[in-house]
Design a protein around this motif. Structure first.
Motif, PDB file in Angstrom:
ATOM      1  N   ARG A  67       0.837  -1.198   0.000  1.00  0.00           N
ATOM      2  CA  ARG A  67       0.000   0.000   0.000  1.00  0.00           C
ATOM      3  C   ARG A  67       0.881   1.262   0.000  1.00  0.00           C
ATOM      4  O   ARG A  67       0.556   2.244  -0.649  1.00  0.00           O
ATOM      5  N   ILE A  68       1.993   1.211   0.715  1.00  0.00           N
ATOM      6  CA  ILE A  68       2.924   2.348   0.721  1.00  0.00           C
ATOM      7  C   ILE A  68       3.515   2.549  -0.673  1.00  0.00           C
ATOM      8  O   ILE A  68       3.546   3.673  -1.179  1.00  0.00           O
ATOM      9  N   ILE A  69       3.970   1.471  -1.290  1.00  0.00           N
ATOM     10  CA  ILE A  69       4.572   1.557  -2.629  1.00  0.00           C
ATOM     11  C   ILE A  69       3.567   2.138  -3.619  1.00  0.00           C
ATOM     12  O   ILE A  69       3.892   3.042  -4.401  1.00  0.00           O
ATOM     13  N   TYR A  70       2.338   1.659  -3.582  1.00  0.00           N
ATOM     14  CA  TYR A  70       1.302   2.165  -4.490  1.00  0.00           C
ATOM     15  C   TYR A  70       1.054   3.653  -4.236  1.00  0.00           C
ATOM     16  O   TYR A  70       0.996   4.456  -5.168  1.00  0.00           O
ATOM     17  N   PHE A  71       0.933   4.017  -2.972  1.00  0.00           N
ATOM     18  CA  PHE A  71       0.673   5.410  -2.599  1.00  0.00           C
ATOM     19  C   PHE A  71       1.810   6.328  -3.040  1.00  0.00           C
ATOM     20  O   PHE A  71       1.578   7.402  -3.598  1.00  0.00           O
ATOM     21  N   LEU A  72       3.042   5.922  -2.794  1.00  0.00           N
ATOM     22  CA  LEU A  72       4.189   6.756  -3.168  1.00  0.00           C
ATOM     23  C   LEU A  72       4.282   6.935  -4.680  1.00  0.00           C
ATOM     24  O   LEU A  72       4.717   7.972  -5.167  1.00  0.00           O
ATOM     25  N   THR A  73       3.848   5.937  -5.431  1.00  0.00           N
ATOM     26  CA  THR A  73       3.897   6.004  -6.892  1.00  0.00           C
ATOM     27  C   THR A  73       2.746   6.815  -7.471  1.00  0.00           C
ATOM     28  O   THR A  73       2.937   7.650  -8.348  1.00  0.00           O
TER      29      THR A  73
END
Length: 173
Positions: A67-73
């Motif tokens: 979820r962090i990776i998706y959000f940061l992208t």
């Protein structure tokens, strides 16, 4: 109407999620860039959750790494994120896609208690045949009875490819 709110993930901004961690969005891995109690500098962040996902605790809140990776992208985080290859700790951005709950359920492995060895196929005692069925929008749709599980599976696969599109996951025998 103008939206002055910063996009956040569980109340965290991008800046807060990156102040102590260097995230590689291509690999889906973060490493500590500031020492923290119990965490070594340069070590990979997170631990495995009981469901197989990597997660991290920041300021008392548990966050799943994908979820962090998706959000940061993308700058936002949908309610559901699908791991395309079904590997729960493969958090490469190329392996993550936003989806609905139904789409996420379509891209899953065969159930552990499945006795036929094929998705959408079960034995029907009354007819002494293999039954193919598919679930679409919460409704079970009968696809027919067959003499062998492979034939029933082919009926399921044909319909699933049409109904599920990119979320159809072919099960490898």
């Amino acid at each position: 109407m103008e939206n002055n709110m910063k996009e956040t993930l569980k109340g965290f901004t991008k800046a807060e999620l990156t102040e102590n961690i260097d995230w590689n969005l291509d690999t889906g891995v973060g490493v500590w860039i500031k020492a923290r109690r119990g965490c070594k500098l340069g070590a990979e962040v997170g631990a495995y959750h009981s469901q197989g996902y990597r997660h991290i605790k920041i300021k008392g809140k548990n966050l799943r790494v994908h979820r962090i990776i998706y959000f940061l992208t993308h700058g936002h985080c949908p309610k559901y994120i699908d791991h395309i290859n079904q590997i729960k700790d493969d958090n490469r951005i190329d392996n993550l896609r936003g989806c609905t709950q139904q789409e996420n359920l379509r891209n899953r492995r065969i159930a552990k208690n499945n006795k036929s060895g094929y998705k959408g196929v079960c034995w029907n005692k009354q007819r002494n045949k293999w039954r193919a069925q598919i679930r679409i929008n919460g409704k079970s749709i009968h696809l027919g009875y067959f003499g062998c599980p492979k034939e029933a599976s082919e009926a399921y696969e044909t319909r699933a490819k049409i109904e599920f599109g990119e979320f159809y996951k072919e099960e490898k025998s």
